[in-house]
Design an enzyme around this catalytic site. Structure first.
Site, PDB file in Angstrom:
ATOM      1  N   ARG A 261       0.844  -1.207   0.000  1.00 41.77           N
ATOM      2  CA  ARG A 261       0.000   0.000   0.000  1.00 41.77           C
ATOM      3  C   ARG A 261       0.871   1.247   0.000  1.00 41.77           C
ATOM      4  NH1 ARG A 261      -4.993  -1.889   4.028  1.00 41.77           N
ATOM      5  NH2 ARG A 261      -5.283  -3.886   2.969  1.00 41.77           N
ATOM      6  N   ARG A 276       1.767   1.587  10.464  1.00 37.80           N
ATOM      7  CA  ARG A 276       1.368   1.871   9.085  1.00 37.80           C
ATOM      8  C   ARG A 276       2.584   1.748   8.180  1.00 37.80           C
ATOM      9  NH1 ARG A 276      -3.234   4.059   7.390  1.00 37.80           N
ATOM     10  NH2 ARG A 276      -3.818   4.794   9.461  1.00 37.80           N
ATOM     11  N   GLU A 350      -6.909  -0.516  15.064  1.00 42.35           N
ATOM     12  CA  GLU A 350      -7.505  -1.430  14.085  1.00 42.35           C
ATOM     13  C   GLU A 350      -6.506  -2.499  13.644  1.00 42.35           C
ATOM     14  OE1 GLU A 350      -9.010   0.485  10.538  1.00 42.35           O
ATOM     15  OE2 GLU A 350      -8.780  -1.388   9.435  1.00 42.35           O
ATOM     16  N   SER A 353     -10.536  -6.149   9.578  1.00 40.92           N
ATOM     17  CA  SER A 353     -11.620  -5.464   8.910  1.00 40.92           C
ATOM     18  C   SER A 353     -12.478  -6.495   8.194  1.00 40.92           C
ATOM     19  CB  SER A 353     -11.016  -4.466   7.924  1.00 40.92           C
ATOM     20  OG  SER A 353     -11.968  -3.523   7.574  1.00 40.92           O
ATOM     21  N   ARG A 392       1.516  -5.454  11.894  1.00 44.70           N
ATOM     22  CA  ARG A 392       0.705  -4.665  12.807  1.00 44.70           C
ATOM     23  C   ARG A 392       0.303  -5.453  14.050  1.00 44.70           C
ATOM     24  NH1 ARG A 392      -4.301  -0.759  11.136  1.00 44.70           N
ATOM     25  NH2 ARG A 392      -2.644   0.270   9.961  1.00 44.70           N
TER      26      ARG A 392
END
Length: 424
Positions: A261, A276, A350, A353, A392
RNA sequence: GGAGAGAUGGCAGAGCGGCUGAUUGCACCACCUUGCUAAGGUGGCGUGGGGUUUUCGCCCCACCGGGGGUUCGAAUCCCCCUCUCUCCGCCA
């Protein structure tokens, strides 16, 4: 995308849906789609009539006497020019309709909370207690650096910011949690998949990431390919263009893959540590089933539970939130996020998802099934959820399980993946 | 990277400018026949769009890998793209 028929019947629903998701420009696409559709539908009967006429005429040509033939041909030629002009118009309208429809977001379900960003997400449940330390706990990255497990400076030297080098036990721990996650899902009957990581634009479009997500994607324009940001993209697309037999549904897949990403537009956000980053590994679960809303809802609860089981095994406190309209993506009807407790943030962050799409992706992907009863052809429903994403997940893992002497405790379920070790 | 061959309905496989939305076989569905663990007969059997109908339905258009083009007319001819196979080269 939505069925144009749904838009015709109730355009307001689609408009309100786009607004609830805080996509005002996409709400306008509803009206654009309808305008083009109306024009197209006025044109089609005219074109069909002309084509039918031409078809009849050309069938007679062979039988005509040479004398009549010439004038007849001239007449047909004139009509052909007119037809071609209208066909050009038809193509433009079809392209315009598709372009507009691709912009129109999936309508969020009624229970999606209102709100413009993640601050408005609604907590559904909270499992486990944030740990209380009788020493000064370290942030995951500080601990990892102190143990020689992490180096972001050298990673940045060769690859820029938001990159990392994992060494030694932390690299092994990452592999252990990922493999544990895969095994857990395989144990539940999911089929393991190792998918392509570079995919065509149409696959990005089919899963709803394009148009709109181009800036977040590493694109290999030279070859017309895109690095996936999640295995959802290739795995959901496995049966694109196919008509599946209903008896073979549901299809359940679990895929461990690299994800890439660009994180464009996040400058200065979450720059510390492993939160991130540009590339990571993720175990993703994907379900494809028949078009039945109640089934989709049941699957949704199932795939959330699957991930909760993994977190329970890893002994990580977490909460589940219902994602609000403004925090929903274009294709989702409803989304749960799972957020793990991250001591260094003194907050939940988070980590998962879980989305349900109904037929929004399947329609774009032309993924359908034939019903056992009645032999009807219908678009499938799709869902997906993170099982585990790393690095993460290493944030809560390392921080929650750290000991006073800067070591990391390994929950029992994971020990077989780390040679039986109880501490790293 | 170079040279060649190919892509047709669930599968196999014809067709190579009009009579083909497409022969045939298998699979599948319905009915019939025979009867014994299976055979025979008849019919049906793609997708999308538009129109029409109070129901079954009916009519029209498009689709033979995808996109353009030639032609009165294209699965059939031409161009581009994608994929598959064969040979050569290169490389992990």
């Amino acid at each position: 995308m939505l069925d144009i028929k749904v838009l015709r019947d109730d355009p307001e629903r689609a408009r309100q849906g786009a607004l609830k998701k805080h996509f005002p420009a996409r709400a306008d696409a509803v009206d654009r789609a309808l305008a083009v559709d109306a024009e197209l539908r006025a044109l089609i009967p005219v074109l069909d009539g002309m084509r039918a006429e031409q078809k009849q005429a050309s069938k007679r040509i062979g039988a005509l006497a040479p004398a009549e033939r010439e004038s007849f041909l001239a007449e047909q030629k004139a009509k052909k020019v007119e037809l071609q002009k209208l066909e050009q118009k038809e193509r433009e309208l079809q392209d315009g309709l598709r372009e507009a429809l691709l912009q129109v977001p999936q309508v969020p379900d009624p229970e999606v909370p209102d709100g413009k960003d993640d601050a408005a997400n609604l907590e559904v449940r909270r499992i486990g207690e944030p740990p209380v330390f009788d020493f000064e706990p370290l942030a995951h990255d500080d601990l990892a650096v102190s143990r020689g497990w992490l180096d972001v400076e050298r990673a940045a030297q060769m690859a820029g910011s938001r990159n990392y080098l994992l060494f030694g036990d932390l690299a092994l721990l990452q592999d252990a949690v990922l493999r544990f996650a895969v095994d857990h899902m395989v144990g539940k009957g999911f089929t393991a998949v190792d998918p392509p990581l570079l995919v065509r634009d149409e696959v990005m479009t089919g899963t709803g990431f394009f148009p709109g997500g181009e800036e977040q994607t590493y694109r290999v324009l030279e070859d017309g390919l895109n690095l996936i940001g999640t295995a959802e993209v290739p795995v959901t697309s496995i049966h694109a263009g196919e008509i599946l037999d209903e008896a073979t549904l549901p299809r359940r897949y679990v895929s461990r893959s690299m994800c890439f990403r660009r994180e464009a537009g996040t400058y200065g956000k979450d720059t510390k540590g492993l939160y991130r980053v540009h590339q990571f590994q993720k175990v993703e679960q994907v379900v494809v089933d028949a078009a039945d809303e109640s089934k989709s809802r049941a699957h949704h609860e199932d795939i959330v539970r699957n991930s909760e089981e993994v977190l329970a095994a890893l002994q990580l406190p977490y909460r589940v939130v219902a994602v609000c309209g403004g925090d929903l993506g274009v294709p989702q009807a409803f989304k749960y996020d799972i957020e793990c407790w991250m001591p260094s943030r003194n907050a939940y962050g988070e980590t998962h998802s879980a989305s349900r799409f109904y037929d929004y992706q399947a329609r774009r992907l032309k993924m359908r099934y034939r019903t056992t009863e009645g032999r009807k052809v219908i678009h499938c429903h799709t869902l997906n959820n993170t099982v585990l994403a790393s690095p993460r997940i290493l944030i809560p893992f390392v921080e929650v399980h750290q000991t006073a002497d800067r070591r990391v405790r390994i929950p029992e379920a994971l020990r077989p993946y780390l040679g039986g070790r109880e501490l790293l």
